[in-house]
Motif scaffolding. Sequence first.
Motif, PDB file in Angstrom:
ATOM      1  N   GLY A   1       0.786  -1.229   0.000  1.00 27.15           N
ATOM      2  CA  GLY A   1       0.000   0.000   0.000  1.00 27.15           C
ATOM      3  C   GLY A   1       0.815   1.275   0.000  1.00 27.15           C
ATOM      4  N   ASP A   2       1.993   1.242  -0.587  1.00 25.54           N
ATOM      5  CA  ASP A   2       2.868   2.413  -0.737  1.00 25.54           C
ATOM      6  C   ASP A   2       3.427   2.902   0.602  1.00 25.54           C
ATOM      7  OD1 ASP A   2       4.355   4.204  -2.161  1.00 25.54           O
ATOM      8  OD2 ASP A   2       2.703   5.552  -2.657  1.00 25.54           O
ATOM      9  N   ASP A   3       3.872   1.956   1.422  1.00 27.22           N
ATOM     10  CA  ASP A   3       4.496   2.275   2.698  1.00 27.22           C
ATOM     11  C   ASP A   3       5.989   2.500   2.472  1.00 27.22           C
ATOM     12  OD1 ASP A   3       5.651   2.354   5.226  1.00 27.22           O
ATOM     13  OD2 ASP A   3       4.479   0.670   6.005  1.00 27.22           O
ATOM     14  N   ARG A   4       6.408   3.750   2.527  1.00 29.82           N
ATOM     15  CA  ARG A   4       7.797   4.091   2.224  1.00 29.82           C
ATOM     16  C   ARG A   4       8.785   3.578   3.266  1.00 29.82           C
ATOM     17  NH1 ARG A   4       8.012   9.209  -1.605  1.00 29.82           N
ATOM     18  NH2 ARG A   4       6.355   8.487  -2.972  1.00 29.82           N
ATOM     19  N   ASN A   5       8.322   3.307   4.453  1.00 35.63           N
ATOM     20  CA  ASN A   5       9.207   2.725   5.464  1.00 35.63           C
ATOM     21  C   ASN A   5       9.694   1.355   5.023  1.00 35.63           C
ATOM     22  OD1 ASN A   5       9.053   4.888   7.344  1.00 35.63           O
ATOM     23  ND2 ASN A   5       7.051   4.145   8.008  1.00 35.63           N
ATOM     24  N   VAL A   6       8.837   0.611   4.333  1.00 32.02           N
ATOM     25  CA  VAL A   6       9.204  -0.724   3.856  1.00 32.02           C
ATOM     26  C   VAL A   6      10.339  -0.614   2.836  1.00 32.02           C
ATOM     27  CG1 VAL A   6       8.354  -2.736   2.567  1.00 32.02           C
ATOM     28  CG2 VAL A   6       6.947  -1.717   4.360  1.00 32.02           C
ATOM     29  N   GLY A   7      10.235   0.348   1.933  1.00 35.83           N
ATOM     30  CA  GLY A   7      11.301   0.552   0.949  1.00 35.83           C
ATOM     31  C   GLY A   7      12.603   0.972   1.594  1.00 35.83           C
ATOM     32  N   ASP A   8      12.504   1.874   2.559  1.00 34.91           N
ATOM     33  CA  ASP A   8      13.709   2.317   3.271  1.00 34.91           C
ATOM     34  C   ASP A   8      14.376   1.153   4.004  1.00 34.91           C
ATOM     35  OD1 ASP A   8      13.307   4.914   2.357  1.00 34.91           O
ATOM     36  OD2 ASP A   8      12.304   5.568   4.202  1.00 34.91           O
ATOM     37  N   GLU A   9      13.565   0.280   4.590  1.00 33.59           N
ATOM     38  CA  GLU A   9      14.115  -0.904   5.262  1.00 33.59           C
ATOM     39  C   GLU A   9      14.817  -1.823   4.265  1.00 33.59           C
ATOM     40  OE1 GLU A   9      10.835  -2.688   7.348  1.00 33.59           O
ATOM     41  OE2 GLU A   9      10.659  -0.975   8.725  1.00 33.59           O
ATOM     42  N   TYR A  10      14.255  -1.954   3.065  1.00 35.02           N
ATOM     43  CA  TYR A  10      14.894  -2.810   2.060  1.00 35.02           C
ATOM     44  C   TYR A  10      16.222  -2.208   1.605  1.00 35.02           C
ATOM     45  CZ  TYR A  10      15.608  -6.270  -1.480  1.00 35.02           C
ATOM     46  OH  TYR A  10      16.153  -7.293  -2.218  1.00 35.02           O
ATOM     47  N   ILE A  11      16.282  -0.897   1.525  1.00 36.09           N
ATOM     48  CA  ILE A  11      17.542  -0.250   1.153  1.00 36.09           C
ATOM     49  C   ILE A  11      18.607  -0.546   2.208  1.00 36.09           C
ATOM     50  CG2 ILE A  11      18.671   2.007   0.848  1.00 36.09           C
ATOM     51  CD1 ILE A  11      17.017   0.907  -1.611  1.00 36.09           C
ATOM     52  N   GLU A  12      18.219  -0.563   3.469  1.00 36.84           N
ATOM     53  CA  GLU A  12      19.174  -0.946   4.526  1.00 36.84           C
ATOM     54  C   GLU A  12      19.646  -2.381   4.319  1.00 36.84           C
ATOM     55  OE1 GLU A  12      17.849  -0.200   8.545  1.00 36.84           O
ATOM     56  OE2 GLU A  12      17.013   1.743   7.952  1.00 36.84           O
ATOM     57  N   LYS A  13      18.712  -3.267   3.978  1.00 37.97           N
ATOM     58  CA  LYS A  13      19.076  -4.660   3.717  1.00 37.97           C
ATOM     59  C   LYS A  13      20.017  -4.744   2.511  1.00 37.97           C
ATOM     60  CE  LYS A  13      17.230  -9.184   2.629  1.00 37.97           C
ATOM     61  NZ  LYS A  13      16.057 -10.022   2.399  1.00 37.97           N
ATOM     62  N   ALA A  14      19.688  -4.012   1.457  1.00 39.46           N
ATOM     63  CA  ALA A  14      20.519  -4.024   0.242  1.00 39.46           C
ATOM     64  C   ALA A  14      21.913  -3.478   0.531  1.00 39.46           C
ATOM     65  CB  ALA A  14      19.845  -3.229  -0.868  1.00 39.46           C
ATOM     66  N   THR A  15      22.008  -2.521   1.439  1.00 42.61           N
ATOM     67  CA  THR A  15      23.316  -2.005   1.829  1.00 42.61           C
ATOM     68  C   THR A  15      24.142  -3.135   2.436  1.00 42.61           C
ATOM     69  OG1 THR A  15      22.432   0.217   2.209  1.00 42.61           O
ATOM     70  CG2 THR A  15      24.515  -0.327   3.296  1.00 42.61           C
ATOM     71  N   GLY A  16      23.519  -3.935   3.271  1.00 37.45           N
ATOM     72  CA  GLY A  16      24.209  -5.050   3.899  1.00 37.45           C
ATOM     73  C   GLY A  16      24.592  -6.162   2.947  1.00 37.45           C
ATOM     74  N   LEU A  17      23.899  -6.269   1.822  1.00 38.03           N
ATOM     75  CA  LEU A  17      24.207  -7.309   0.837  1.00 38.03           C
ATOM     76  C   LEU A  17      25.429  -6.975  -0.009  1.00 38.03           C
ATOM     77  CD1 LEU A  17      20.617  -8.152  -0.505  1.00 38.03           C
ATOM     78  CD2 LEU A  17      22.043  -9.579   0.988  1.00 38.03           C
ATOM     79  N   ALA A  18      25.805  -5.717  -0.054  1.00 38.73           N
ATOM     80  CA  ALA A  18      26.900  -5.281  -0.927  1.00 38.73           C
ATOM     81  C   ALA A  18      28.246  -5.615  -0.303  1.00 38.73           C
ATOM     82  CB  ALA A  18      26.797  -3.783  -1.186  1.00 38.73           C
ATOM     83  N   GLY A  19      28.994  -6.417  -1.007  1.00 42.27           N
ATOM     84  CA  GLY A  19      30.340  -6.747  -0.551  1.00 42.27           C
ATOM     85  C   GLY A  19      31.336  -5.672  -0.954  1.00 42.27           C
ATOM     86  N   PRO A  20      32.580  -5.830  -0.524  1.00 41.82           N
ATOM     87  CA  PRO A  20      33.605  -4.823  -0.805  1.00 41.82           C
ATOM     88  C   PRO A  20      33.854  -4.581  -2.291  1.00 41.82           C
ATOM     89  CG  PRO A  20      34.478  -6.579   0.613  1.00 41.82           C
ATOM     90  CD  PRO A  20      33.068  -6.914   0.314  1.00 41.82           C
ATOM     91  N   VAL A  21      33.729  -5.605  -3.106  1.00 46.98           N
ATOM     92  CA  VAL A  21      33.953  -5.418  -4.548  1.00 46.98           C
ATOM     93  C   VAL A  21      32.874  -4.517  -5.132  1.00 46.98           C
ATOM     94  CG1 VAL A  21      34.020  -6.589  -6.799  1.00 46.98           C
ATOM     95  CG2 VAL A  21      35.217  -7.579  -4.825  1.00 46.98           C
ATOM     96  N   VAL A  22      31.629  -4.757  -4.759  1.00 49.41           N
ATOM     97  CA  VAL A  22      30.525  -3.927  -5.261  1.00 49.41           C
ATOM     98  C   VAL A  22      30.724  -2.476  -4.829  1.00 49.41           C
ATOM     99  CG1 VAL A  22      28.031  -3.519  -5.129  1.00 49.41           C
ATOM    100  CG2 VAL A  22      28.909  -5.850  -5.389  1.00 49.41           C
TER     101      VAL A  22
END
Length: 180
Positions: A124-145
């Motif tokens: 339902g367009d909850d921007r907090n959910v997207g922001d949380e996913y960006i935090e998760k995506a930050t954690g997925l990025a290794g040093p090479v990325v």
Amino acid sequence: MAIELSMAELREVTGYALACAEPLLAIFERDCPDDPRPRAVLDEARRFAAGGKRTKALRVTALEAHRAARAAAEMRYEAAADAARAAGHAGAAAYLHPLAKATQGGHILMSAAHAARALELDVGDDRNVGDEYIEKATGLAGPVVVSVLTRYPPAPRGRGRVGDLWRKLDASLRQLATDR
């Protein structure tokens, strides 16, 4: 100015984009169960990231995933459309160009930005959910990325909410590089 990129780095970037996009395939397949195009590009991206060749099939399936996104949007399945865009960008990550342009960072991060937007729209367009996913995506990025990303200029302005998510992830990863 050209940026040096090795095939191993392109594989890491593609693997990262794949990891960001793949969980969202379920949203697309729930809403568009008869459309195999996003799954096809993720399969091709997985082969490349695992050491396969960068084939024409990868480029073609990436474009087809974007066509699937347009079809989903036409049916008003907005979350599914962004999930398909995330998949298309995961395939396109393998084609990151060695050009020092801010838009090239999209090859690295747009799969995550569209994945985050798909999650927002799905609830339902909850921007907090997207922001949380960006935090998760930050954690997925290794040093090479992170290393590859920081060779490019920061994310450009524009592109609406997806652009906001892209810039947020870009800034987070650049901060990681500074902190290391």
